[in-house]
Design an enzyme around this catalytic site. Structure first.
Site, PDB file in Angstrom:
ATOM      1  N   CYS A 231     -24.928  49.000  15.804  1.00 37.13           N
ATOM      2  CA  CYS A 231     -25.289  47.972  14.820  1.00 37.13           C
ATOM      3  C   CYS A 231     -24.254  47.833  13.705  1.00 37.13           C
ATOM      4  O   CYS A 231     -23.852  46.726  13.348  1.00 37.13           O
ATOM      5  CB  CYS A 231     -26.680  48.236  14.262  1.00 37.13           C
ATOM      6  SG  CYS A 231     -26.837  49.748  13.271  1.00 37.13           S
ATOM      7  N   HIS A 279     -30.322  50.929  10.274  1.00 40.06           N
ATOM      8  CA  HIS A 279     -30.069  49.784  11.155  1.00 40.06           C
ATOM      9  C   HIS A 279     -29.779  48.571  10.291  1.00 40.06           C
ATOM     10  O   HIS A 279     -30.270  48.457   9.160  1.00 40.06           O
ATOM     11  CB  HIS A 279     -31.266  49.501  12.060  1.00 40.06           C
ATOM     12  CG  HIS A 279     -30.954  48.485  13.133  1.00 40.06           C
ATOM     13  ND1 HIS A 279     -30.177  48.786  14.228  1.00 40.06           N
ATOM     14  CD2 HIS A 279     -31.298  47.173  13.252  1.00 40.06           C
ATOM     15  CE1 HIS A 279     -30.058  47.709  14.995  1.00 40.06           C
ATOM     16  NE2 HIS A 279     -30.729  46.719  14.425  1.00 40.06           N
ATOM     17  N   HIS A 291     -28.195  41.044  15.375  1.00 42.76           N
ATOM     18  CA  HIS A 291     -27.865  42.470  15.301  1.00 42.76           C
ATOM     19  C   HIS A 291     -27.599  43.029  16.695  1.00 42.76           C
ATOM     20  O   HIS A 291     -27.881  42.387  17.713  1.00 42.76           O
ATOM     21  CB  HIS A 291     -29.020  43.246  14.667  1.00 42.76           C
ATOM     22  CG  HIS A 291     -30.287  43.223  15.492  1.00 42.76           C
ATOM     23  ND1 HIS A 291     -30.897  44.353  15.983  1.00 42.76           N
ATOM     24  CD2 HIS A 291     -31.064  42.193  15.930  1.00 42.76           C
ATOM     25  CE1 HIS A 291     -31.982  44.030  16.668  1.00 42.76           C
ATOM     26  NE2 HIS A 291     -32.103  42.716  16.649  1.00 42.76           N
TER      27      HIS A 291
END
Length: 318
Positions: A231, A279, A291
């Site tokens: 990510c 994240h 993402h």
């Protein structure tokens, strides 16, 4: 003696066969297994026409083959997943505005006579035309000499960023279409409402558009390239293409950004999937974010889903 003759014949064949990597899009047949900038241009074209939603990575894999087959069906030609002369003839590679995905504005547009795919190292009248067009739009200030060197390469990339298209310095079908649009250096940097990392809101949309090109790219732990992202590697890679240097991990980027109460398009959004910020992705509007998910690869997800809503911790601008 036979071995010598075979080797000589093989060598002659290799020397006589042009490499796909050296050809412009449309000059060489492309098919599954090829990896080069021409495949990337093909992917860009198919994406601009609505047939490709996968990564723009120059890798002719199953997704690209499927996208090409969809294009071939739509054009009522042989469906074989191979980009050959008949397929290229349906792509209008000579440019023009009839199928352009970039809107034109007669008050600010400048027509471009660039009709071939161009890249660094090329020379000739097409390069001169490219330089003249870039100069008229404010992206190029050097001599119009017909030499595609580092200065022209940088100008092309600056134009691509302002146009919100893939930033690779290659003048392929999508870039050629954009050259006939109203995009100028001033229009690409004159929005005053909000900035991300010193880049205007217009460029924030460009950041998202760049990121969307990698939808479908697989998730790879520690990955920082189009062959595979995690990510934070995804965010770092996309921002770098827009001249922004970020830190490497989610936790580090969380401390690097300026926090905002409500994200705007292009802002970074953060989640706590483990202890602390762990994240992140880009806000793309309408309650969704782009993402690199561990189970999905690069994708767009709903921030209001039960999973992501409960783990959201905030947003910020670099």
């Amino acid at each position: 003696m036979k071995k010598f003759l075979f080797s000589a014949a093989l060598a002659a064949g290799l020397l006589a066969t042009p490499t796909v990597a050296d050809a412009a899009l449309g000059d060489q047949t492309l098919k599954a297994g090829h990896r080069n900038s021409d495949v990337k241009e093909l992917q860009e074209y198919l994406q601009s026409e609505g047939f490709h939603t996968g990564a723009i990575d120059g890798v002719f894999g199953p997704v690209t083959a499927s996208s090409l087959k969809s294009f071939q069906r739509a054009k009522n030609i042989g469906v074989d997943g191979v980009a050959g002369p008949i397929t290229f003839s349906k792509m209008n590679l000579g440019g023009g505005s009839s199928s352009s995905s970039v809107s034109s504005n007669s008050s600010g547009s400048s027509s471009s006579s660039v009709s071939s795919s161009l890249r660094r190292g090329d020379r000739g009248s097409e390069v001169s035309s490219l330089q003249s067009t870039l100069k008229s739009k404010g992206f190029y200030s050097s001599a119009v000499d017909g030499v595609f060197g580092p200065v022209t390469d940088a100008a092309v990339k600056d134009f691509q960023r302002a146009a919100g298209i893939g930033v690779d310095g290659v003048v392929g079908p999508v870039t050629r279409k954009a050259l006939s649009s109203s995009v100028t250096a001033s229009s690409g940097s004159s929005n005053s409402s909000s900035a991300v990392a010193g880049v205007s809101t217009g460029s924030s949309s460009a950041v998202v558009n760049t990121g969307k090109q990698y939808i479908g790219t697989p998730y790879v732990w520690g990955g920082t390239s189009p062959s595979g992202f995690d990510c934070s590697g995804f965010v770092q890679y996309v921002m770098k293409q827009h001249g922004v240097t970020t830190k490497r991990t989610v936790a580090q980027m969380w401390t690097q950004v300026s926090k905002v109460s409500n994200p705007s398009v292009g802002d970074a959004v953060f989640y706590e999937t483990r202890t602390g910020p762990s994240h992140m992705g880009f806000y793309v509007g309408n309650g969704k974010f782009l993402h690199a998910g561990a189970s999905t690869g690069v994708t767009i997800s709903d921030m209001n889903s039960s999973y992501w809503k409960s783990r959201y911790i905030g947003a910020g601008r670099f």
